[in-house]
Design an enzyme around this catalytic site. Structure first.
Site, PDB file in Angstrom:
ATOM      1  N   SER A 152      80.414  17.670  72.892  1.00  0.00           N
ATOM      2  CA  SER A 152      81.628  16.878  73.070  1.00  0.00           C
ATOM      3  C   SER A 152      81.317  15.418  73.389  1.00  0.00           C
ATOM      4  O   SER A 152      82.145  14.540  73.141  1.00  0.00           O
ATOM      5  CB  SER A 152      82.510  17.480  74.167  1.00  0.00           C
ATOM      6  N   THR A 206      83.121  20.820  77.206  1.00  0.00           N
ATOM      7  CA  THR A 206      83.982  20.405  78.308  1.00  0.00           C
ATOM      8  C   THR A 206      83.693  18.997  78.823  1.00  0.00           C
ATOM      9  O   THR A 206      84.486  18.449  79.589  1.00  0.00           O
ATOM     10  CB  THR A 206      83.851  21.387  79.491  1.00  0.00           C
ATOM     11  N   ASP A 207      82.587  18.401  78.417  1.00  0.00           N
ATOM     12  CA  ASP A 207      82.205  17.118  78.994  1.00  0.00           C
ATOM     13  C   ASP A 207      83.273  16.040  78.793  1.00  0.00           C
ATOM     14  O   ASP A 207      83.498  15.209  79.686  1.00  0.00           O
ATOM     15  CB  ASP A 207      80.879  16.632  78.414  1.00  0.00           C
ATOM     16  N   THR A 220      66.589  27.151  76.172  1.00  0.00           N
ATOM     17  CA  THR A 220      67.668  26.231  75.828  1.00  0.00           C
ATOM     18  C   THR A 220      68.613  26.882  74.838  1.00  0.00           C
ATOM     19  O   THR A 220      68.273  27.848  74.160  1.00  0.00           O
ATOM     20  CB  THR A 220      67.111  24.938  75.206  1.00  0.00           C
TER      21      THR A 220
END
Length: 331
Positions: A58, A90-91, A24
């Site tokens: 985000s 970017t979400d 991760t």
């Protein structure tokens, strides 16, 4: 010549977790780390004034945080910056960019960028996106265009851009118009100039946003609207993502009409491209019927951007007539 760079975390700023066996990634890179990893940035002839704001996903960003960055960016422009770059996840980039565009009052470009592939992967796109964003922020050709989204050497108007894929490096598109420009061999080429309405006021104080709740409801097959019960008691506005050109099941039409009698209800399309119509269909649940019941036409705005606009209008004290005028101008 300087460009103000504000970093907000996200994939572009992620690195491998220390001691992690899962692979991760976490937010670890500062603005200095980001700029140091960009080949060719030093040769731009532009100084990047880096300000690390807050490394958050985000999805955790708030209207208040975005408007705080806008205020800081305005101060940077007043101090001589020729443009602004913001890096973030970017979400929610399509929503934050539109919020910025609605209130940005300066001719200096405000450019948002991010990455789809984090720096631990082969071929991360963050460095190239940051370089292109810096080029656009410093370009005379980008002046007066408001907030822009730059990824993959494409320049998108904030009002029209959408994230259309969950993982692709070509995730960002503008379905109704396409990119308005490109970065080609290091040169900024603007091919179309979007029309920008006058900027809206920023809520003062911005705490007014906390008391302005706007719901987003996506209409689905055989929808009876039961989930909308009591919504007008807890929210100040509603955006409806309807079928196609702005239709809903006939059983849902009176439910929405009753809500529109109490709070502003904006009609949009769940399709992701194209406009809600105004007077083509006349059946119960059609766009004509819903407007007759008091719903506000969202025009070309997708549901997510319509929610941004509605919340901003309501937080600045707009009454229903002013809300309708705002959507007529910005939709």
């Amino acid at each position: 010549m300087s460009v103000a760079l504000f970093t907000l975390g996200g994939t572009i700023a992620m690195a491998g977790a220390v001691g992690s066996a899962t692979g991760t990634v976490v937010n670890r890179l500062t603005g200095a780390d980001l700029t140091a990893a960009v080949p060719g940035l030093a040769e731009l002839g532009v100084t990047l004034d880096v300000q690390d704001v807050q490394a958050v996903p985000s999805g955790d960003l708030t209207f208040d945080q975005v408007l705080d960055v806008v205020a800081a960016a305005s101060r940077a422009v007043a101090a001589g910056a020729v443009g602004v770059v913001v890096t973030q996840g970017t979400d929610t980039l399509e929503e934050t960019a539109y919020l910025v565009d609605l209130v940005w009052p300066h001719p200096e470009p405000f450019v948002l960028t991010g990455a789809m592939r984090n720096p631990t992967l082969a071929g991360p796109d963050g460095p190239a996106n940051l370089l292109a964003a810096a080029r656009v922020a410093a370009a005379d050709a980008a002046r007066g265009l408001g907030a822009l989204v730059v990824l993959g050497d494409e320049i998108h108007a904030a009002r029209r851009v959408r994230k259309a894929h969950s993982t692709s490096t070509a995730a960002f598109t503008s379905p109704n118009v396409g990119p308005i420009g490109h970065v080609i061999e290091g040169a900024v080429r603007v091919l179309a100039t979007p029309t920008r309405p006058a900027p809206l006021a920023v809520p003062s104080p911005t705490a007014a946003l906390a008391g302005t709740r706007v719901a987003l409801y996506t209409v689905a097959l055989d929808d009876d609207g039961a989930l909308l019960a009591g919504l007008a008691d807890t929210h100040q506005g509603l955006v409806v993502a309807g079928f196609g050109v702005g239709h809903v099941p006939s059983a849902l039409a009176p439910v929405l009409g009753a809500l529109a009698g109490r709070i502003p209800v904006v009609l949009t399309s769940r399709t992701g491209a194209g406009s809600v119509l105004r007077h083509t269909y006349g059946a119960v649940g059609s766009e004509t019927d819903l407007q007759r019941r008091g719903l506000i036409n969202g025009g070309l705005l997708d549901p997510y951007k319509a929610r941004v606009l509605l919340r901003l209008l309501l937080a600045t004290g707009a009454d229903p007539k002013a809300v309708a005028a705002g959507f007529a101008e910005h939709g």
